[in-house]
Scaffold this active site. Structure first.
Site, PDB file in Angstrom:
ATOM      1  N   ARG A   1       0.785  -1.288  -0.068  1.00  0.00           N
ATOM      2  CA  ARG A   1      -0.038   0.156  -0.153  1.00  0.00           C
ATOM      3  C   ARG A   1       0.848   1.404   0.067  1.00  0.00           C
ATOM      4  O   ARG A   1       0.507   2.284  -0.347  1.00  0.00           O
ATOM      5  CB  ARG A   1      -0.908   0.037   1.196  1.00  0.00           C
ATOM      6  CG  ARG A   1      -1.874   1.292   1.254  1.00  0.00           C
ATOM      7  CD  ARG A   1      -3.023   0.872   2.056  1.00  0.00           C
ATOM      8  NE  ARG A   1      -2.777   0.367   3.150  1.00  0.00           N
ATOM      9  CZ  ARG A   1      -2.269   0.763   4.595  1.00  0.00           C
ATOM     10  NH1 ARG A   1      -2.213   2.160   4.536  1.00  0.00           N
ATOM     11  NH2 ARG A   1      -2.364   0.189   5.631  1.00  0.00           N
TER      12      ARG A   1
ATOM     13  N   TYR B   1     -15.877  17.364 -15.720  1.00  0.00           N
ATOM     14  CA  TYR B   1     -16.134  16.165 -15.738  1.00  0.00           C
ATOM     15  C   TYR B   1     -17.341  15.888 -14.820  1.00  0.00           C
ATOM     16  O   TYR B   1     -17.184  16.404 -13.550  1.00  0.00           O
ATOM     17  CB  TYR B   1     -15.203  15.093 -15.750  1.00  0.00           C
ATOM     18  CG  TYR B   1     -15.545  13.512 -15.375  1.00  0.00           C
ATOM     19  CD1 TYR B   1     -16.309  12.806 -16.038  1.00  0.00           C
ATOM     20  CD2 TYR B   1     -14.909  13.120 -14.272  1.00  0.00           C
ATOM     21  CE1 TYR B   1     -16.818  11.695 -15.514  1.00  0.00           C
ATOM     22  CE2 TYR B   1     -14.885  11.878 -13.728  1.00  0.00           C
ATOM     23  CZ  TYR B   1     -16.058  10.988 -14.603  1.00  0.00           C
ATOM     24  OH  TYR B   1     -16.481   9.988 -14.304  1.00  0.00           O
TER      25      TYR B   1
ATOM     26  N   ASP C   1      -6.389  19.361 -15.056  1.00  0.00           N
ATOM     27  CA  ASP C   1      -6.943  18.007 -15.466  1.00  0.00           C
ATOM     28  C   ASP C   1      -6.532  18.093 -16.778  1.00  0.00           C
ATOM     29  O   ASP C   1      -7.152  18.531 -17.754  1.00  0.00           O
ATOM     30  CB  ASP C   1      -8.282  17.989 -15.081  1.00  0.00           C
ATOM     31  CG  ASP C   1      -8.844  16.463 -15.437  1.00  0.00           C
ATOM     32  OD1 ASP C   1      -7.967  15.921 -16.199  1.00  0.00           O
ATOM     33  OD2 ASP C   1      -9.744  15.940 -15.066  1.00  0.00           O
TER      34      ASP C   1
ATOM     35  N   LYS D   1      -7.678   6.579 -19.318  1.00  0.00           N
ATOM     36  CA  LYS D   1      -7.890   7.136 -20.607  1.00  0.00           C
ATOM     37  C   LYS D   1      -6.716   6.957 -21.801  1.00  0.00           C
ATOM     38  O   LYS D   1      -6.199   5.911 -22.011  1.00  0.00           O
ATOM     39  CB  LYS D   1      -8.373   8.629 -20.787  1.00  0.00           C
ATOM     40  CG  LYS D   1      -9.374   8.757 -19.535  1.00  0.00           C
ATOM     41  CD  LYS D   1     -10.561   8.031 -19.640  1.00  0.00           C
ATOM     42  CE  LYS D   1     -11.851   8.442 -18.786  1.00  0.00           C
ATOM     43  NZ  LYS D   1     -11.496   8.125 -17.493  1.00  0.00           N
TER      44      LYS D   1
END
Length: 374
Positions: A45, A97, A166, A191
């Site tokens: 982690r 978004y 972004d 993406k």
């Protein structure tokens, strides 16, 4: 090294002892302390060698010193927003978004003020940034209206606020926000960076060590970490980023030009068309107009999307397969209708993501689907 060389070589030197030219996938969740000298890896982690190789590559693509990758773009955005504290103010571009809007709504419940503005309007931008803000959030190109924001102007007006960009729609192949003065570049690596619609991921790239430490600490505590296999898939996908983005951009240009001449189309939003109001930023801020096209359709969007054969009706973007969606019905549905309409996200707006299929086939598929409304 130049950009395309970094795609292949950064974060992936041959493995000592075996000479692997592809970094191995580290799937272990924990590490033997006494097999390390000095001890550096403890629990996955917090640390993972495959993850670190990907981070080195993504940082290099923007000439940055640091990158933290996450389990999704939403997880990356959440980590960026964790810099804010109650009482502070966030200023965001109005067209974002749907998932980002939902995150901002959560912020408002914890005493963080969120203001939206049209960042393409210089007067409005100056006015909204004349009051102190802790963070400025920019999507450029925006989702789904494909508005372009002049990042140099935003940085100049930010007055010390942390500027987060972004950069998902452009990818580092077309735009590098840190070079333009932003502090953080945010990506949904799902993406364009991964590019094959087979893995979720997110990333925050920055050149400020203190910010990077906070992002990593947030990731470790909240657990938004990608596993070794996910990092491997993203790193594998990024190798062809330039090739894919170039092909997708050429196809998007053809699609936009066809749509602009189609009687069934009321308006086309694509930075590669001379009618785009921020066209001047393509070639300066961006090296190309990208591969996302939005348009207003005079017919029934749902019927159009059902008639396409090569364009899959699905959310997401940036992959090798072409996609078609209606933001009002899909990606931006969580936003209240009145808010959507005020921004310009109308029910007739359709968004395309150009893939790497033969461009002529994609043009023919969309034209054939539109003919069904005649």
């Amino acid at each position: 090294m130049r950009f395309d060389t970094r795609l292949i070589h950064s974060g992936q030197p041959p493995t000592p002892g075996t000479g692997d030219i592809v970094p191995p996938i580290h799937m272990a969740t924990t590490y033997d302390r006494f097999q390390q000298d000095p001890p550096r890896h403890f629990y996955s982690r917090g640390e993972n060698p495959t993850r670190e190789a990907l981070e080195e590559c993504l940082a290099a693509l923007e000439d940055a010193r640091h990158c933290a990758v996450f389990s999704s773009g939403q997880a990356a955005a959440t980590a960026a927003l964790s810099l804010l504290t109650p009482g502070q103010r966030l200023v965001s571009s109005r067209d974002v978004y749907g998932g980002t809007y939902a995150l901002f709504e959560v912020l408002s419940r914890y005493g963080i003020r969120v203001d939206y503005a049209d960042f393409t309007d210089s007067e409005q931008l100056r006015r909204v940034l004349s009051t102190e803000a802790a963070m400025v959030w920019v999507e450029t190109p925006s989702n789904p209206l494909l508005e372009l924001t002049d990042l140099t102007e935003v940085v100049a007006l930010a007055r010390g606020a942390t500027v987060v960009v972004d950069n998902t729609f452009a990818s580092p192949a077309l735009q590098r926000p840190l070079d333009l003065g932003a502090q953080v570049s945010l990506y949904s690596t799902t993406k364009f960076i991964a590019g094959h619609a087979d893995v979720l991921g997110g990333a925050l790239v920055c050149d400020i060590e203190a910010l990077h430490r906070r992002f990593v600490a947030h990731r470790t505590v909240t657990g938004g970490v990608p596993g070794g296999l996910d990092c491997y898939l993203v790193h594998r996908g990024v190798k062809t980023l330039s090739l894919r983005v170039a092909r997708q951009g050429e196809t998007a240009q053809l699609l936009a030009e066809m749509l602009a001449a189609a009687p069934a189309v009321a308006e086309v939003k694509y930075p590669g068309l001379p009618t785009h109001p921020q066209r001047h930023l393509v070639g300066t801020q961006m090296s190309g107009p990208g591969s996302i096209v939005s348009f207003r359709y005079r017919g029934d969007p749902e019927k159009l999307m059902a008639r396409t054969e090569l364009f899959a009706c699905a959310v997401s973007l940036g992959g090798v397969r072409s996609l078609i969606e209606c933001p009002a019905l899909m990606t931006h549905r969580p936003i209240p209708r009145e808010t959507r309409l005020a921004v310009g996200i109308t029910d007739d707006l359709i968004r395309l993501s150009a893939g790497i299929e033969d461009p002529a086939d994609l043009v023919a598929d969309l034209r054939r689907a539109m003919e069904g409304d005649r």
